[in-house]
Design a protein around this motif. Structure first.
Motif, PDB file in Angstrom:
ATOM      1  N   VAL A  32       5.558 106.246   5.687  1.00 39.43           N
ATOM      2  CA  VAL A  32       4.411 106.525   6.543  1.00 39.43           C
ATOM      3  C   VAL A  32       4.755 106.414   8.021  1.00 39.43           C
ATOM      4  CG1 VAL A  32       2.778 105.766   4.810  1.00 39.43           C
ATOM      5  CG2 VAL A  32       3.660 104.108   6.447  1.00 39.43           C
ATOM      6  N   ASN A  33       6.035 106.138   8.340  1.00 41.76           N
ATOM      7  CA  ASN A  33       6.427 106.023   9.747  1.00 41.76           C
ATOM      8  C   ASN A  33       6.225 107.350  10.466  1.00 41.76           C
ATOM      9  OD1 ASN A  33       7.098 103.413   9.546  1.00 41.76           O
ATOM     10  ND2 ASN A  33       9.320 103.696   9.519  1.00 41.76           N
ATOM     11  N   GLN A  34       5.776 107.283  11.696  1.00 39.89           N
ATOM     12  CA  GLN A  34       5.547 108.476  12.506  1.00 39.89           C
ATOM     13  C   GLN A  34       6.664 108.696  13.516  1.00 39.89           C
ATOM     14  OE1 GLN A  34       1.723 107.890  14.271  1.00 39.89           O
ATOM     15  NE2 GLN A  34       0.673 107.821  12.306  1.00 39.89           N
ATOM     16  N   ASP A  35       7.705 107.848  13.473  1.00 38.60           N
ATOM     17  CA  ASP A  35       8.840 107.977  14.381  1.00 38.60           C
ATOM     18  C   ASP A  35       8.364 107.991  15.828  1.00 38.60           C
ATOM     19  OD1 ASP A  35      11.648 110.230  14.847  1.00 38.60           O
ATOM     20  OD2 ASP A  35      11.530 108.054  14.917  1.00 38.60           O
ATOM     21  N   LEU A  36       7.532 107.034  16.174  1.00 36.49           N
ATOM     22  CA  LEU A  36       6.962 106.997  17.524  1.00 36.49           C
ATOM     23  C   LEU A  36       8.015 106.768  18.587  1.00 36.49           C
ATOM     24  CD1 LEU A  36       3.769 104.881  16.823  1.00 36.49           C
ATOM     25  CD2 LEU A  36       3.833 107.301  17.392  1.00 36.49           C
ATOM     26  N   THR A  37       8.998 105.918  18.285  1.00 38.71           N
ATOM     27  CA  THR A  37       9.965 105.566  19.313  1.00 38.71           C
ATOM     28  C   THR A  37      10.846 106.726  19.723  1.00 38.71           C
ATOM     29  OG1 THR A  37      11.392 104.737  17.542  1.00 38.71           O
ATOM     30  CG2 THR A  37      10.032 103.136  18.692  1.00 38.71           C
ATOM     31  N   ASP A  77      -1.337 108.399  24.874  1.00 34.42           N
ATOM     32  CA  ASP A  77      -2.531 108.069  24.095  1.00 34.42           C
ATOM     33  C   ASP A  77      -2.291 106.930  23.108  1.00 34.42           C
ATOM     34  OD1 ASP A  77      -0.762 109.563  22.616  1.00 34.42           O
ATOM     35  OD2 ASP A  77      -2.309 110.601  21.456  1.00 34.42           O
ATOM     36  N   VAL A  78      -1.064 106.404  23.045  1.00 31.63           N
ATOM     37  CA  VAL A  78      -0.735 105.328  22.112  1.00 31.63           C
ATOM     38  C   VAL A  78      -0.444 104.025  22.851  1.00 31.63           C
ATOM     39  CG1 VAL A  78       0.850 104.578  20.295  1.00 31.63           C
ATOM     40  CG2 VAL A  78       0.177 106.988  20.454  1.00 31.63           C
ATOM     41  N   ASP A  87       3.461  99.334  10.284  1.00 29.50           N
ATOM     42  CA  ASP A  87       4.441 100.397  10.508  1.00 29.50           C
ATOM     43  C   ASP A  87       5.510  99.882  11.465  1.00 29.50           C
ATOM     44  OD1 ASP A  87       5.869 102.679  11.102  1.00 29.50           O
ATOM     45  OD2 ASP A  87       4.097 103.954  11.266  1.00 29.50           O
ATOM     46  N   SER A  88       6.751  99.902  11.056  1.00 28.20           N
ATOM     47  CA  SER A  88       7.837  99.386  11.890  1.00 28.20           C
ATOM     48  C   SER A  88       7.970 100.161  13.187  1.00 28.20           C
ATOM     49  CB  SER A  88       9.158  99.426  11.115  1.00 28.20           C
ATOM     50  OG  SER A  88       9.495 100.756  10.749  1.00 28.20           O
ATOM     51  N   GLU A  89       7.629 101.452  13.180  1.00 22.56           N
ATOM     52  CA  GLU A  89       7.739 102.248  14.403  1.00 22.56           C
ATOM     53  C   GLU A  89       6.716 101.801  15.442  1.00 22.56           C
ATOM     54  OE1 GLU A  89      10.007 104.514  15.284  1.00 22.56           O
ATOM     55  OE2 GLU A  89      11.043 103.971  13.436  1.00 22.56           O
ATOM     56  N   VAL A  90       5.545 101.396  14.988  1.00 23.42           N
ATOM     57  CA  VAL A  90       4.538 100.888  15.920  1.00 23.42           C
ATOM     58  C   VAL A  90       5.022  99.587  16.550  1.00 23.42           C
ATOM     59  CG1 VAL A  90       2.187  99.976  16.102  1.00 23.42           C
ATOM     60  CG2 VAL A  90       2.633 102.023  14.734  1.00 23.42           C
ATOM     61  N   LEU A  91       5.625  98.721  15.756  1.00 27.33           N
ATOM     62  CA  LEU A  91       6.145  97.466  16.286  1.00 27.33           C
ATOM     63  C   LEU A  91       7.323  97.717  17.222  1.00 27.33           C
ATOM     64  CD1 LEU A  91       5.969  95.062  13.201  1.00 27.33           C
ATOM     65  CD2 LEU A  91       4.381  95.269  15.122  1.00 27.33           C
TER      66      LEU A  91
END
Length: 363
Positions: A13-18, A27-28, A209-213
């Motif tokens: 479910v990771n969105q690869d934010l980083t 917006d995040v 989610d690890s990407e959020v962290l």
């Protein structure tokens, strides 16, 4: 095996934010800004506009021999006057250009500078000002995000900004922790808005989610506070945070004491059982309400007394903590907390740290 399946489920479910560009994170991730009065912003913009205008006037005036007024006689060798330079710069910066009707007398040109141009600028502000300001704000926020992600180190990440999270943040700020060193991870937009108004850096997303962290730079954090509303969420967040940062101090809140060992196994250094703690205080209040009042005083760092920690001073080494002027509650030695009546701390060591009652006047 269970932990591996959990890791794969979270990775799915990771969105690869980083890996996203900083402009896509506006917006995040929100970096607090210092409040500036609208009138001050308008005044600053007017000064910048006037500075640009007079810079253009100066450039034209210095090179005035290279300009000619088409309304003057063809053989006229007189250079432009200062008013001519001001007029030329004004109509040029306002993108007016030249048409079939142009002011030729000094009075007409002066009116164009003092009246027509301000009206023209006002029209441009009304027409495109909102769009330009929005783009500017987004670009500025993206630049701040880029700088913050490069420089943030040894901060505190607070997961959850409900009652527990807000109280934890208030306690840290009351203990002289800068709001800019606190990052809040939350999904609730109302809670996020409260965190922004408190001057905190915020990250919108699911902390499981690890990407959020990672976006909250948990991997560089000094401490992590897990104040989730559900025990299972707290366990998953703690597990993920510990995997990203093996050395950070993780403090997690748990509602039920039976789930405390799960947080410990997930990597929490310390746990707080909220239901039992509240229950004990309620029980004490029925018989000894003054004890509850004193505990509340000790837990409030900005008033009355507070529990603090300090290093043993050289002159205190070798002595007993019970003989100090401070009210010592315990001694931290080698990472372990020892009670003040423990015989092992009858002789203090320089490497020890004292847990004592501090008056607010000592701050």
């Amino acid at each position: 095996m269970a932990k591996g399946r959990l890791r794969r489920r979270l990775a799915a479910v990771n969105q690869d934010l980083t890996s996203r560009h900083d402009a896509d994170l506006v917006d995040v991730l929100s970096i607090p800004e210092r409040f500036v009065s609208p009138w001050r912003r308008i005044f600053t913009r007017v000064l910048l506009a006037l500075g640009a205008l007079f810079a253009a006037v100066l450039i034209v005036y210095v090179d005035r021999h290279g300009y000619r007024d088409i309304e003057s006689a063809p053989d006229a060798n007189d250079p432009l006057s200062f008013l001519d330079c001001l007029y030329y710069a004004t109509v040029s910066l306002s993108t007016t250009g030249y048409g079939d009707i142009t002011p030729v007398t000094p009075s007409a040109r002066l009116i164009n500078v003092l009246v027509i141009t301000p009206l023209r600028v006002a029209f441009l502000i009304v027409l495109i000002g909102t769009t330009v300001e929005t783009l500017t704000n987004q670009s500025r926020q993206a630049l701040k995000i880029q700088r913050w992600r490069r420089s943030v180190r040894n901060h505190t990440v607070v997961v959850g900004y409900g009652t527990k999270g807000r109280t934890a943040v208030a306690a840290m700020i009351g203990d002289d922790v800068a709001p800019a060193d606190i990052v809040v991870v939350e999904q609730d937009p109302v809670a996020l808005e409260k965190a922004k108004n408190a001057g905190l850096v915020t990250v919108r997303g699911n902390a499981q989610d690890s990407e959020v962290l990672r976006l909250a730079s948990v991997q560089h954090a000094k401490s992590i506070i897990v104040a989730a509303n559900r025990d299972d969420t707290a366990v998953l967040v703690t597990l993920t945070a510990r995997e990203l940062n093996p050395t950070a101090t993780i403090i997690a809140a748990v509602r039920e004491a039976e789930n405390q060992h799960l947080l410990k196994q997930s990597g929490a250094n310390s746990t707080v059982v909220t239901s039992e703690t509240a229950g004990r205080l309620l029980g004490l209040a029925t018989q000894t309400p003054s004890v509850v009042e004193m505990i509340e005083d000790l837990l409030t760092p900005d008033a009355g007394f507070a529990i603090a920690e300090r290093q043993v001073e050289p002159k205190e080494a070798g002595g007993s903590p019970r003989h100090l002027t401070d009210i010592v509650l315990g001694v931290v030695r080698g990472g372990d907390l020892l009670r003040v009546d423990d015989e092992r701390v009858d002789a203090l060591e320089l490497s020890d740290r004292l847990l004592y009652v501090r008056s607010n006047e000592e701050r």
